[in-house]
Scaffold this motif. Structure first.
Motif, PDB file in Angstrom:
ATOM      1  N   ILE A  81      38.300 -58.582 -38.371  1.00  0.00           N
ATOM      2  CA  ILE A  81      37.231 -58.437 -37.376  1.00  0.00           C
ATOM      3  C   ILE A  81      36.032 -57.730 -37.993  1.00  0.00           C
ATOM      4  O   ILE A  81      34.891 -58.151 -37.845  1.00  0.00           O
ATOM      5  CB  ILE A  81      37.750 -57.657 -36.137  1.00  0.00           C
ATOM      6  CG1 ILE A  81      38.811 -58.477 -35.405  1.00  0.00           C
ATOM      7  CG2 ILE A  81      36.607 -57.297 -35.203  1.00  0.00           C
ATOM      8  CD1 ILE A  81      39.516 -57.723 -34.280  1.00  0.00           C
ATOM      9  N   ALA A 110      32.272 -59.237 -38.700  1.00  0.00           N
ATOM     10  CA  ALA A 110      31.099 -58.618 -38.101  1.00  0.00           C
ATOM     11  C   ALA A 110      30.116 -58.158 -39.184  1.00  0.00           C
ATOM     12  O   ALA A 110      28.906 -58.135 -38.960  1.00  0.00           O
ATOM     13  CB  ALA A 110      31.503 -57.430 -37.219  1.00  0.00           C
ATOM     14  N   SER A 143      40.474 -65.678 -30.207  1.00  0.00           N
ATOM     15  CA  SER A 143      40.579 -66.452 -31.447  1.00  0.00           C
ATOM     16  C   SER A 143      41.729 -65.872 -32.250  1.00  0.00           C
ATOM     17  O   SER A 143      41.742 -64.687 -32.550  1.00  0.00           O
ATOM     18  CB  SER A 143      39.288 -66.359 -32.255  1.00  0.00           C
ATOM     19  OG  SER A 143      38.209 -66.845 -31.503  1.00  0.00           O
ATOM     20  N   TYR A 162      41.433 -62.242 -34.011  1.00  0.00           N
ATOM     21  CA  TYR A 162      40.299 -61.774 -34.813  1.00  0.00           C
ATOM     22  C   TYR A 162      38.956 -61.879 -34.100  1.00  0.00           C
ATOM     23  O   TYR A 162      37.920 -61.539 -34.662  1.00  0.00           O
ATOM     24  CB  TYR A 162      40.249 -62.497 -36.169  1.00  0.00           C
ATOM     25  CG  TYR A 162      39.919 -63.972 -36.072  1.00  0.00           C
ATOM     26  CD1 TYR A 162      40.938 -64.916 -35.984  1.00  0.00           C
ATOM     27  CD2 TYR A 162      38.607 -64.411 -36.060  1.00  0.00           C
ATOM     28  CE1 TYR A 162      40.651 -66.261 -35.882  1.00  0.00           C
ATOM     29  CE2 TYR A 162      38.305 -65.759 -35.954  1.00  0.00           C
ATOM     30  CZ  TYR A 162      39.333 -66.684 -35.872  1.00  0.00           C
ATOM     31  OH  TYR A 162      39.042 -68.021 -35.767  1.00  0.00           O
ATOM     32  N   ASP A 163      38.959 -62.354 -32.846  1.00  0.00           N
ATOM     33  CA  ASP A 163      37.721 -62.312 -32.060  1.00  0.00           C
ATOM     34  C   ASP A 163      38.080 -62.488 -30.591  1.00  0.00           C
ATOM     35  O   ASP A 163      39.038 -63.197 -30.262  1.00  0.00           O
ATOM     36  CB  ASP A 163      36.742 -63.407 -32.497  1.00  0.00           C
ATOM     37  CG  ASP A 163      35.323 -63.196 -31.945  1.00  0.00           C
ATOM     38  OD1 ASP A 163      35.059 -62.096 -31.407  1.00  0.00           O
ATOM     39  OD2 ASP A 163      34.492 -64.107 -32.043  1.00  0.00           O
ATOM     40  N   SER A 179      30.715 -63.588 -27.828  1.00  0.00           N
ATOM     41  CA  SER A 179      31.697 -63.253 -28.862  1.00  0.00           C
ATOM     42  C   SER A 179      31.473 -61.830 -29.356  1.00  0.00           C
ATOM     43  O   SER A 179      30.353 -61.416 -29.653  1.00  0.00           O
ATOM     44  CB  SER A 179      31.586 -64.233 -30.031  1.00  0.00           C
ATOM     45  OG  SER A 179      31.856 -63.585 -31.247  1.00  0.00           O
ATOM     46  N   VAL A 207      32.534 -60.525 -32.199  1.00  0.00           N
ATOM     47  CA  VAL A 207      32.140 -60.501 -33.609  1.00  0.00           C
ATOM     48  C   VAL A 207      30.664 -60.843 -33.767  1.00  0.00           C
ATOM     49  O   VAL A 207      29.916 -60.151 -34.455  1.00  0.00           O
ATOM     50  CB  VAL A 207      33.030 -61.476 -34.416  1.00  0.00           C
ATOM     51  CG1 VAL A 207      32.409 -61.792 -35.759  1.00  0.00           C
ATOM     52  CG2 VAL A 207      34.425 -60.893 -34.599  1.00  0.00           C
ATOM     53  N   THR A 208      30.230 -61.918 -33.080  1.00  0.00           N
ATOM     54  CA  THR A 208      28.832 -62.333 -33.185  1.00  0.00           C
ATOM     55  C   THR A 208      27.911 -61.240 -32.664  1.00  0.00           C
ATOM     56  O   THR A 208      26.854 -60.974 -33.234  1.00  0.00           O
ATOM     57  CB  THR A 208      28.597 -63.636 -32.393  1.00  0.00           C
ATOM     58  OG1 THR A 208      29.583 -64.583 -32.786  1.00  0.00           O
ATOM     59  CG2 THR A 208      27.225 -64.194 -32.646  1.00  0.00           C
TER      60      THR A 208
END
Lengths: 209, 237
Positions: free
Chosen positions: A78, A82, A155, A166-167, A174, A176-177
């Motif tokens: 993660i 990021a 995800s 991981y997301d 999202s 991460v985004t």
């Protein structure tokens, strides 16, 4: 003796079959959708049944999240996602500190969100998954008493230790985004150490800009 | 009526100005007006903390949940009507049927929209607006804008908002105090729905301005693609 032969073989076969049927599910990895459902229901049940959590004890909520939820997340992945291309420029020591601080921030945020849960329940969408798939999205929706359902997608990636998340995508946003730009902005103004310091400050309760 | 028109004109001028300025900015960035937007965000945030948050807390403490729900339903019913208009503009007759059915149902049997029967029987809300219609017609989001009191938007979505000011049913109310009361209650109702989100942003964000901008743009993209956005061009690792 002759009669015992087939008998013994039959018993042996039975023992073998019983063993195989018992062990097989443990050897096979838990499917990602089953994992999400098991963990989510476990966390939800713990939150709803714990009087200390209902009273708003943040340490207790965090404990539940740490024990039940955190082992199913791949925080190094993660953090790397990021960080984007900045990840490679960080030293292993910086990477470790980033992962630790980011992990704390996410646990704090998640704890704060679920501590508000009272009558919520979760709807799990059917997952289409092939035997060769190693990367899937498990779709769920949080059904609330007041207000529309909130889509929440996980995800998941297959690892040797089972499927890891991981997301998380909440209503199309999202995690991460969302952090990628934040991390980038922090790194541009204060470098990777600046980002580590900002994360550490936030975890110590220093308010954001 | 006049005040509303003046407001809409002022907003239109500001948007036109930002469009012109936007052409001069680097096209690669989603937020070419960041310094101006940040200044507006600071103002918005100060008002939010000083006025809106206490007002919302008061509203939540004093008004019982079922009544707050009825207020939300009333405003949602108006949004559903706007959504129905946009379904037509997008040529989505399926969704138009749903939204218009909701409005007729809830207005007739829900005492003018205070009870959301349609949701209870599972007719989903379309949630379309003029910004999304412009998007589906092929207009880009354009530069990101932060407008005090309104919040995060963009040139495209802002144009959608102005359209809505012109065509929305409140424009037909000539009793100014009544209309302003409806606006005020609507604003409180809307802001109250973001109480949880505010708490989340306060904990999660490193820089709340950037956090809100990203969340807004991601959310709008998600809605534009009806919940199935294509993957964004991945950043090289």
């Amino acid at each position: 003796m002759n009669a015992m032969g087939p008998m013994l073989r039959r018993i042996l076969a039975l023992v073998v079959a019983a063993t195989v049927f018992h062990v097989a599910p443990a050897l096979a990895q838990e499917a990602p959708d089953a994992l999400v459902k098991r963990v989510a229901e476990d966390v939800l049940a713990a939150i709803k049944s714990d009087p200390q959590i209902q009273a708003g004890n943040p340490a207790r909520i965090r404990e539940v999240i740490e024990v039940k939820l955190v082992p199913n997340f791949d925080f190094a992945r993660i953090t790397a996602l990021a960080m984007g291309r900045n990840w490679r420029t960080a030293t292993p020591e910086q990477q470790k500190r980033l992962t630790d601080e980011f992990r704390s921030l996410l646990v704090r945020t998640y704890s704060g969100a679920v501590s508000q849960y009272r009558n919520e329940r979760i709807d799990y969408k059917p997952l289409k998954i092939g035997p060769a798939d190693t990367d899937v999205v498990v779709r769920t929706a949080v059904i609330r008493a007041n207000g529309p359902p909130v889509p929440m997608d996980y995800s998941m990636e297959k690892t040797p230790d089972g499927w890891k998340c991981y997301d998380v995508v909440v209503g199309g946003v999202s995690l991460v985004t969302n952090y990628r730009d934040e991390f980038n902005a922090q790194i541009q103004s204060g470098g990777i150490d600046g980002l580590i310091k900002t994360l550490a400050d936030r975890n110590k309760g220093v308010a954001a800009k | 009526m006049i005040k509303q028109r003046v407001l809409a004109h002022a907003a239109a001028v500001a948007l036109a100005a930002s469009l012109v300025a936007g052409c001069a900015a680097t096209p690669s960035r989603v937020d070419p007006f960041e310094p101006m937007n940040r200044a507006f965000f600071e103002i918005h945030d100060a008002v939010d903390i000083a006025v809106m948050r206490p007002a919302i807390q008061f509203y939540i403490d004093v008004v019982p949940q079922p009544i707050r729900q009825a207020v939300s339903n009333f405003f949602n019913n108006i949004d559903d009507l706007i959504s129905a208009m946009n379904d037509l503009l997008q040529g989505d007759l399926d969704r138009f049927g749903n939204d218009m059915g909701r409005v007729i149902f809830n207005t007739a049997w829900g005492f003018g929209g205070f009870i959301d029967w349609a949701s209870m029987v599972g007719i989903e809300r379309g949630n379309q607006d003029f910004g999304l219609t412009l998007g589906k017609w092929g207009f880009d989001q354009g530069p990101y804008l932060f407008v005090p009191l309104l919040g995060p938007t963009s040139v495209r979505d802002g144009a959608g908002w102005i359209t809505r000011l012109y065509v929305g049913p409140t424009g037909y109310i000539n009793d100014i105090p009544l209309r302003n009361t409806i606006y005020a209650v609507g604003a409180v109702d809307l802001r109250a729905q973001y109480t949880e989100a505010t708490r989340l942003v306060d904990t999660a964000a490193l820089d709340r301005y950037v956090f809100i901008r990203n969340a807004y743009l991601q959310r709008r993209r998600y809605l534009l693609y009806d919940g199935k956005p294509p993957p964004e061009p991945e950043e090289k690792q």
